[in-house]
Motif scaffolding. Structure first.
Motif, PDB file in Angstrom:
ATOM      1  N   SER A 105     -11.243  11.353  11.318  1.00  0.00           N
ATOM      2  CA  SER A 105     -12.637  10.902  11.306  1.00  0.00           C
ATOM      3  C   SER A 105     -12.838   9.666  10.431  1.00  0.00           C
ATOM      4  O   SER A 105     -13.874   9.020  10.502  1.00  0.00           O
ATOM      5  CB  SER A 105     -13.549  12.032  10.804  1.00  0.00           C
ATOM      6  N   LYS A 106     -11.845   9.345   9.603  1.00  0.00           N
ATOM      7  CA  LYS A 106     -11.959   8.189   8.697  1.00  0.00           C
ATOM      8  C   LYS A 106     -10.740   7.282   8.863  1.00  0.00           C
ATOM      9  O   LYS A 106      -9.623   7.761   9.100  1.00  0.00           O
ATOM     10  CB  LYS A 106     -12.030   8.650   7.238  1.00  0.00           C
ATOM     11  N   LEU A 107     -10.998   5.978   8.729  1.00  0.00           N
ATOM     12  CA  LEU A 107      -9.894   5.011   8.793  1.00  0.00           C
ATOM     13  C   LEU A 107     -10.172   3.864   7.838  1.00  0.00           C
ATOM     14  O   LEU A 107     -11.314   3.434   7.662  1.00  0.00           O
ATOM     15  CB  LEU A 107      -9.730   4.463  10.214  1.00  0.00           C
ATOM     16  N   LEU A 108      -9.092   3.363   7.254  1.00  0.00           N
ATOM     17  CA  LEU A 108      -9.195   2.221   6.345  1.00  0.00           C
ATOM     18  C   LEU A 108      -7.932   1.376   6.497  1.00  0.00           C
ATOM     19  O   LEU A 108      -6.819   1.886   6.372  1.00  0.00           O
ATOM     20  CB  LEU A 108      -9.330   2.716   4.901  1.00  0.00           C
ATOM     21  N   ILE A 109      -8.111   0.101   6.839  1.00  0.00           N
ATOM     22  CA  ILE A 109      -6.984  -0.840   6.890  1.00  0.00           C
ATOM     23  C   ILE A 109      -7.269  -1.945   5.887  1.00  0.00           C
ATOM     24  O   ILE A 109      -8.284  -2.642   5.986  1.00  0.00           O
ATOM     25  CB  ILE A 109      -6.802  -1.451   8.297  1.00  0.00           C
ATOM     26  N   MET A 110      -6.373  -2.092   4.917  1.00  0.00           N
ATOM     27  CA  MET A 110      -6.564  -3.109   3.880  1.00  0.00           C
ATOM     28  C   MET A 110      -5.304  -3.963   3.777  1.00  0.00           C
ATOM     29  O   MET A 110      -4.179  -3.450   3.846  1.00  0.00           O
ATOM     30  CB  MET A 110      -6.875  -2.457   2.532  1.00  0.00           C
ATOM     31  N   LEU A 111      -5.514  -5.271   3.619  1.00  0.00           N
ATOM     32  CA  LEU A 111      -4.408  -6.215   3.461  1.00  0.00           C
ATOM     33  C   LEU A 111      -4.551  -6.952   2.142  1.00  0.00           C
ATOM     34  O   LEU A 111      -5.658  -7.120   1.626  1.00  0.00           O
ATOM     35  CB  LEU A 111      -4.389  -7.227   4.617  1.00  0.00           C
ATOM     36  N   LYS A 112      -3.423  -7.400   1.639  1.00  0.00           N
ATOM     37  CA  LYS A 112      -3.423  -8.139   0.375  1.00  0.00           C
ATOM     38  C   LYS A 112      -3.752  -9.602   0.640  1.00  0.00           C
ATOM     39  O   LYS A 112      -3.135 -10.245   1.490  1.00  0.00           O
ATOM     40  CB  LYS A 112      -2.061  -8.014  -0.303  1.00  0.00           C
ATOM     41  N   ASP A 113      -4.742 -10.127  -0.081  1.00  0.00           N
ATOM     42  CA  ASP A 113      -5.098 -11.539   0.042  1.00  0.00           C
ATOM     43  C   ASP A 113      -4.005 -12.401  -0.582  1.00  0.00           C
ATOM     44  O   ASP A 113      -3.575 -12.153  -1.714  1.00  0.00           O
ATOM     45  CB  ASP A 113      -6.439 -11.800  -0.652  1.00  0.00           C
ATOM     46  N   ASN A 114      -3.550 -13.422   0.171  1.00  0.00           N
ATOM     47  CA  ASN A 114      -2.429 -14.246  -0.295  1.00  0.00           C
ATOM     48  C   ASN A 114      -2.754 -15.023  -1.568  1.00  0.00           C
ATOM     49  O   ASN A 114      -1.874 -15.257  -2.402  1.00  0.00           O
ATOM     50  CB  ASN A 114      -2.004 -15.223   0.807  1.00  0.00           C
ATOM     51  N   LEU A 115      -4.011 -15.429  -1.724  1.00  0.00           N
ATOM     52  CA  LEU A 115      -4.383 -16.251  -2.880  1.00  0.00           C
ATOM     53  C   LEU A 115      -4.670 -15.405  -4.116  1.00  0.00           C
ATOM     54  O   LEU A 115      -4.122 -15.640  -5.194  1.00  0.00           O
ATOM     55  CB  LEU A 115      -5.598 -17.114  -2.534  1.00  0.00           C
ATOM     56  N   SER A 116      -5.542 -14.396  -3.953  1.00  0.00           N
ATOM     57  CA  SER A 116      -5.961 -13.604  -5.119  1.00  0.00           C
ATOM     58  C   SER A 116      -5.058 -12.408  -5.388  1.00  0.00           C
ATOM     59  O   SER A 116      -5.022 -11.887  -6.502  1.00  0.00           O
ATOM     60  CB  SER A 116      -7.399 -13.113  -4.910  1.00  0.00           C
ATOM     61  N   ILE A 173     -12.136   9.040  -4.449  1.00  0.00           N
ATOM     62  CA  ILE A 173     -12.593   7.664  -4.198  1.00  0.00           C
ATOM     63  C   ILE A 173     -12.973   7.478  -2.733  1.00  0.00           C
ATOM     64  O   ILE A 173     -13.990   6.857  -2.404  1.00  0.00           O
ATOM     65  CB  ILE A 173     -11.494   6.647  -4.604  1.00  0.00           C
ATOM     66  N   LEU A 174     -12.154   8.058  -1.840  1.00  0.00           N
ATOM     67  CA  LEU A 174     -12.375   7.887  -0.402  1.00  0.00           C
ATOM     68  C   LEU A 174     -13.308   8.948   0.176  1.00  0.00           C
ATOM     69  O   LEU A 174     -13.649   8.881   1.365  1.00  0.00           O
ATOM     70  CB  LEU A 174     -11.030   7.932   0.334  1.00  0.00           C
ATOM     71  N   ASN A 175     -13.688   9.937  -0.654  1.00  0.00           N
ATOM     72  CA  ASN A 175     -14.616  10.995  -0.242  1.00  0.00           C
ATOM     73  C   ASN A 175     -14.095  11.750   0.985  1.00  0.00           C
ATOM     74  O   ASN A 175     -14.777  11.904   1.992  1.00  0.00           O
ATOM     75  CB  ASN A 175     -16.001  10.404   0.050  1.00  0.00           C
TER      76      ASN A 175
END
Length: 489
Positions: A105-116, A173-175
């Motif tokens: 029921s939940k999804l999260l896709i996160m990528l690392k920012d190249n600059l920060s 954190i993700l509940n």
């Protein structure tokens, strides 16, 4: 057999046994009662095993159905991944129906920012924008990156399993009550993570989910790599296009300048040639008058010098005429006067003209004709100049008792002519320059033979003006073969 039929049969059997048990109890048969009790206990154990097995089979079937659905869903996504070069298109396909098909029921896709170097959300299901901001802040602040996408294998967390406190913190954190996460890798380097979870304590993640999430993370990694490669390739293509356009513009400018310079050269040659031809005509005329003796007696020594003046004047007139013809052809002022002529008659006339030179050096002249079509549409006077120039060169550069061969054959809509000699040949370093104006090959014998270096340049221009082509092969010390084509019509 259906489990419910089996259970019904067992119940009937138990009731039947109870009936006999009660009946025998009244009769006081203690031994029989004990036996019946044993049978009831066995049936009870078997019923429990059957029910437990059925529940396990149902659970296994549900897991299998879920896995098949998940694999099919990922297969469909895989086709989209292979057909697109935009990662945003892939993220848009990972929507709520897609996530539900995988059993979450939940999804999260996160990528690392190249600059920060910070984690940035690229796709989410089941979270509001405000919740995403809080999650991003918490994950980046507490540095969960190593936990989430530095691990090589997917990580499964259920609230009722023993895990490190940091992993339990993620549940809060993700509940959610359970989740599974896998790193997203591009060329063996982790660039982010994908996480799926459930809010219900009853929807736990299982080991079978690991395979599905590994496939999905691999597909996303492939899509990111494809997008990057396409962007780089597209950028390179655009840069190449820009450079080609820039270089083309420069070449066009240079070409225009060359055309202007070429026109100036042609105009200059034409002007100078006209200026030279007038006094040369006068010199030649006066020399001819003096040689006749009309202006007084001419001594033998004087006559010899007058003959040299006349001879060199003729050479200069020939040179000037060639220069004028080249200038006219280049400027387009000379129009070929095309006529339908007989190849045999034209060639016979040319051979008659060249025969004295051939006999003088005792050279064998042969003609090999393979043509059935004797007619050709050309400017006879100009093509005669081509043949005479090529044959004259062949005779000049062929030692005594050598051979010159003229060959003709049909090539589709063209007639192909070739003039081959057994002469001195052309040095390899001079071959690219042969058709240049004023060029003469650099070898000892050639320097003894006089010439302006304009003949072959003029020949090439005349043939090209007829929509034909000319080329040659040469071997130093063995001879040269010039070949050219002319359209039949």
């Amino acid at each position: 057999m259906d489990i419910y039929i089996i259970i019904s049969a067992l119940i009937i059997g138990v009731l039947f046994i109870l009936y006999y048990f009660e009946r025998n109890r009244r009769r006081g048969s203690e031994k029989l009662n004990k036996r019946l009790q044993d049978i009831i206990d066995q049936l009870d154990s078997q019923a429990k095993i059957i029910i437990k097995t059925d529940l396990a089979l149902n659970k296994a079937q549900e897991d299998l159905d879920r896995k098949i659905t998940g694999l099919y869903t990922l297969h469909e996504l895989g086709k989209e991944v292979s057909a697109t070069f935009n990662i945003e298109n892939i993220f848009s396909l990972i929507n709520q129906p897609f996530v539900l098909k995988l059993g979450f029921s939940k999804l999260l896709i996160m990528l690392k920012d190249n600059l920060s170097g910070m984690l940035v959300t690229k796709s989410s299901i089941g979270y509001s924008d405000a919740e995403i901001k809080i999650i991003e802040l918490d994950l980046n602040k507490r540095r969960f990156a190593n936990l989430l996408f530095k691990k090589e294998k997917p990580m499964l967390i259920n609230r009722d399993t023993e895990s490190a406190s940091q992993e339990y913190d993620l549940l809060d954190i993700l509940n959610i009550e359970s989740f599974i996460t896998a790193p997203i890798a591009v060329k063996d380097e982790s660039v982010g993570f994908i996480l799926m979870g459930n809010t219900s304590v009853y929807d736990k993640v299982v080991e079978g989910d690991s395979e599905l999430l590994s496939i999905l993370s691999s597909q996303i990694g492939t899509a990111i790599e494809n997008t990057k490669l396409y962007t780089e390739l597209f950028g390179s293509h655009k840069e190449l296009e820009r450079r080609v356009a820039e270089r083309t513009h420069e070449l066009e400018k240079l070409n225009e300048e060359l055309k202007k310079l070429n026109k100036m050269k042609s105009d200059f040659i034409s002007s100078v040639s006209h200026e030279l031809r007038t006094p040369l005509t006068s010199i030649k005329g006066y020399a001819s008058i003096l040689m006749t003796g009309k202006l007084g007696d001419v001594l033998p020594a004087q006559k010899e010098r007058l003959e040299k003046i006349d001879k060199h004047s003729n050479s200069l007139v020939h040179l000037i005429n060639n220069l004028l013809d080249i200038a006219r052809i280049e400027s387009g002022k000379v129009q070929m006067e095309m006529k339908d002529v007989s190849i045999k008659e034209m060639l016979d006339s040319i051979v008659d003209i060249i025969t004295p030179q051939v006999k003088e050096k005792n050279i064998s002249l042969k003609i090999n004709s393979k043509i059935k079509f004797d007619r050709i549409k050309v400017d006879p006077s100009q093509i005669e100049r081509v043949f005479l120039n090529l044959l004259s060169n062949a005779v000049k550069f062929t030692p005594e008792k050598g051979m010159v061969i003229i060959e003709m054959e049909e090539k589709n809509d063209d007639i192909q002519f070739s003039i081959e000699d057994t002469g001195i040949g052309i040095p390899p370093q001079d071959i690219p320059k042969v058709f240049q104006e004023f060029f003469r090959a650099d070898n000892a014998l050639d320097q003894k033979i006089k010439g302006s270096g304009l003949g072959l340049s003029l020949v090439k221009k005349i043939i090209e003006a007829h929509k034909g082509k000319i080329w040659f092969d040469s071997e130093l010390g063995k001879g040269t073969r010039f070949t050219f084509t002319l359209p039949k019509y």
